[in-house]
Design an enzyme around this catalytic site. Structure first.
Site: not given
Length: 403
Positions: A251, A347
């Site tokens: 990612y 997150c």
């Protein structure tokens, strides 16, 4: 890493006049020290089962931290206003200055709104299909002070465009590039695929962890540069790189983590499904004259699967998935690759907890956990977790107690 004390001047943040109407900063009722304690408790509850959670890293001054500011436009009572979408209704709340957005960006948005009004440019109304001005995006590189303004229109038919752009530059000389973006989507605050640069080169360059990064309008780039430096510094230190490792940056986005870690690794391989981000990552590698890194435009799970089939040997995996976390394909392939260390940046500690259960059931043990306050005044919290491979030939003896 020692936590910096919160600014004693930042006590009660009720000075924000929009908090009740906007709803974006859900922790407006707390002073900053209480916010940190609240977020610490969230991570303790969700990840404490895996080991001791280190003390959350907060900010010295948690205001005006966003390097990316955006505002939507609305016509009210015959006047043009810019503001933010109300969290409950989705309607635009007029806002003159947001306390978490960069102050220079706030001023530029106000100037663009005022100038658009003077040029009689109407906000787009999705109900009546009238107007043209949708929203504006300002990105500022804190290290270099370069500033990008992206003006998003419903269609590429802005009257007096050249005069309007010249007026913006006259009143906002700090801007280094302006991009016109066309978005026909019904969704809000979305950039369309069609863009053209009307001033500058269409990008800005920032410096993070000693490396330069080119940022385009659609680039994913962490919005809090002060905390991002601390976050990446911690993640790389958790990896304990010696210069002999093959590292995966899953990612990878525009390559920030992989490029920051490249000087301490033998080889870095990055992957991301966003082709624009990969193009930026390759440019960033060239900009920093890094030769031991390569990027691939593909889904992270597919990429990991290809690596397992190829028999690639991997020592460290950095993973920083979206809020939804990783899918089973990615995690299964990560286990099959059997890297000595996995550094998981998240997150969303809820989906991270789910993924950690999978990894710890398949040969990995959590060694360090460190939370970061990347988004003051909101309920979001970022975490970095180090996992070591219990099945590796040389077991990693990482300290249970975080620094």
């Amino acid at each position: 890493m020692e936590q910096k004390k919160a600014n004693p001047k930042v006590k009660n943040v009720s000075q924000c006049p929009y908090c009740k109407k906007c709803g974006g900063c859900s922790l407006q009722n707390m002073d900053y020290e209480r916010q940190l304690k609240f977020k610490q408790s969230i991570v303790n509850r969700l990840l404490g089962d895996f080991g001791r959670v280190g003390k959350i890293i907060g900010m010295k001054d948690p205001r005006n931290y966003r390097n990316k500011a955006q505002a939507s436009f609305v016509n009210l009572h015959g006047k043009l206003f810019s503001g933010v979408y109300q969290s409950k209704t989705g309607k635009t709340v007029p806002v003159e200055s947001c306390m978490i957005q960069d102050e220079i960006s706030n001023r530029i948005i106000s100037e663009i709104t005022r100038l658009a009004s003077s040029f009689k440019i109407k906000a787009y109304n999705p109900e009546t299909e009238t107007g043209i001005l949708r929203h504006v995006l300002i990105r500022r590189a804190f290290a270099t002070n370069e500033i990008m303004a992206v003006i998003v229109l419903r269609e590429d038919n802005l009257k007096n465009e050249k005069s309007f752009i010249n007026a913006i530059l006259s009143h906002c000389p700090e801007i280094t590039t302006i991009v016109i973006n066309i978005s026909k989507s019904r969704r809000k605050l979305v950039l369309g695929s069609e863009s053209r640069t009307v001033y500058g080169n269409g990008t800005i360059t920032d410096i993070l962890c000693g490396k330069k990064f080119i940022i385009s309008p659609r680039s994913f780039y962490q919005i809090n540069p002060v905390q991002t430096h601390k976050l990446y510094e911690t993640a790389i230190s958790f990896a304990g790189l010696t210069g002999n490792e093959t590292v995966i940056d899953a990612y990878c986005g525009i390559g920030t983590i992989g490029i920051a870690a490249s000087s301490a690794a033998k080889r870095v391989i990055g992957a991301d499904s966003n082709t624009d981000a990969i193009a930026d990552a390759e440019e960033n590698a060239k900009l920093n004259k890094i030769e031991n890194i390569e990027f691939y435009p593909c889904d992270a799970g597919d990429f990991m699967e290809d690596l397992t089939f190829s028999g690639e040997r991997v020592d460290v995996v950095f993973m920083d998935p979206p809020r939804a976390g990783s899918d089973k394909k990615f995690l299964s392939c990560a286990v099959k690759l059997s890297p000595e260390k996995i550094v998981y940046i998240s997150c969303n500690p809820e989906t991270q907890r789910r993924d950690l259960f999978f990894l710890t059931k398949h040969g990995y043990k959590v060694k360090k956990i460190r939370p970061f306050d990347m988004f003051p005044f909101t309920a979001h919290v970022e975490t970095v977790v180090l996992l070591s491979n219990l099945n590796a030939k040389q077991h990693i003896e990482a300290e249970l107690n975080p620094n």
